[in-house]
Scaffold this active site. Structure first.
Site, PDB file in Angstrom:
ATOM      1  N   HIS A  41       0.842  -1.207   0.000  1.00 25.80           N
ATOM      2  CA  HIS A  41       0.000   0.000   0.000  1.00 25.80           C
ATOM      3  C   HIS A  41       0.879   1.259   0.000  1.00 25.80           C
ATOM      4  CE1 HIS A  41      -2.721  -2.889   2.309  1.00 25.80           C
ATOM      5  NE2 HIS A  41      -3.501  -2.525   1.311  1.00 25.80           N
ATOM      6  N   ASP A 154      -3.271  -7.262  -7.453  1.00 27.98           N
ATOM      7  CA  ASP A 154      -4.655  -7.589  -7.801  1.00 27.98           C
ATOM      8  C   ASP A 154      -4.843  -7.248  -9.282  1.00 27.98           C
ATOM      9  OD1 ASP A 154      -5.896  -8.188  -5.014  1.00 27.98           O
ATOM     10  OD2 ASP A 154      -4.704  -6.387  -4.755  1.00 27.98           O
TER      11      ASP A 154
END
Ligand code: AMP
Length: 284
Positions: A41, A154
């Protein structure tokens, strides 16, 4: 609105986010997350900082992208730690809406990307991408970012979101950034916290299988069936691992390939005991 230290604002309602948005210096970079932050992140936040004078990070564990038997209620959460990490990165705004604000009673409008959303993760998790595209469209409308940053970890999510942005003429540039890994290759994920020590050791098998595909391909193997079989054999040797899928597909259309033709997405979902992990590499 809460302030921690001098400049980072923590905003908890859509109304406040909208009014604060007008004061931000353009361009605005945006990183959507579900919190329990790790270096993956933070790499997105850092890149957003490089390209934009204003950076907004959202933390929202989105209920609509979880299936009924999935891990929504036990998904890891640690907002105080997340805020400290984001503050250190120089984040301007953290948007942490409540589920009631995002999905009030009688909410019933959905954004759905056809085709792409039904494959791979979409086939394994029906309704998942409808939840993802709906929440991302809402967040884009609320935050109105210039650019939004997503992780290659992802891969299908990034592909589906790019398609939504194109098809619906959304005024956002979608940037995809490389997967950040642990030193043994395991892709960082908030869900890694579910793993026991033994499972954590077994989880490296995902990266080993992807590395094997990369190695065979770099040696000249282009038969997708052969690559896939060798990956499956390797994963099956790990007693704690159960394969959900191993896929070799076109990296844009997600069409299954018989021959590797760059760019090819090699992706997999594997359960390590009860924890479902995903990972991928792109060949070419
Ligand atoms: P999540 O909090 O799992 O919804 O992830 C938020 C964003 O971080 C998504 O764009 C993910 O693809 C990205 N992300 C998650 N893990 C990683 C990683 N290991 N490396 C790079 N990006 C990641």
């Amino acid at each position: 609105m809460r302030c921690i230290e001098s400049s980072m604002k923590v905003i908890e309602t859509i109304g406040e986010m909208r009014s604060f948005r007008q004061r931000l210096t353009e361009p605005v970079g945006f990183v959507p997350t579900m919190g329990f932050l790790h270096e993956g992140h933070l790499s997105l936040v850092r890149q957003a900082k490089v390209g934009n004078p204003s950076v907004v990070v959202s933390i929202f564990v989105n209920p609509t992208q979880f299936g009924l038997r999935e891990d929504f209620s036990r998904y890891p959460r640690n907002p105080e730690r997340d805020l400290a990490l984001l503050e250190k990165e120089g984040t301007d705004i953290v948007f942490m809406p409540s589920a009631a604000d995002m999905y009030p009673d009688r909410f019933d409008s959905w954004v759905e990307v056809g085709g792409l959303s039904e494959r791979l993760e979409g086939a394994a998790r029906p309704g998942h991408f409808r939840g993802v595209t709906t929440v991302v469209a809402k967040l884009f409308n609320i935050i109105q970012p210039t650019r939004a940053y997503f992780g290659q970890k992802d891969a299908q999510q990034a592909i589906v979101i790019k398609k939504m942005v194109t098809d619906l003429n959304m005024n956002v540039e979608v940037v995809t950034l490389p997967t950040v890994r642990e030193s043994d290759g395991l892709a960082m994920s908030s869900r890694n916290t579910y793993l026991s020590l033994k499972e954590r050791q077994a989880a490296v098998v995902l990266y080993q299988a992807l590395s094997l595909a990369q190695e065979l391909w770099s040696q000249g193997e282009t038969d997708a069936g052969k690559l896939r079989r060798q990956m499956v054999d390797l994963i099956r040797r790990e007693p704690l691992a159960t394969i959900d899928y191993v896929s070799i597909a076109n990296a844009e259309t997600l069409d299954k390939l018989d021959r590797v033709q760059p760019p090819t997405l090699v992706s997999l979902a594997v359960k390590i005991d009860r924890t479902r992990l995903i990972d991928n590499v792109v060949l070419g």
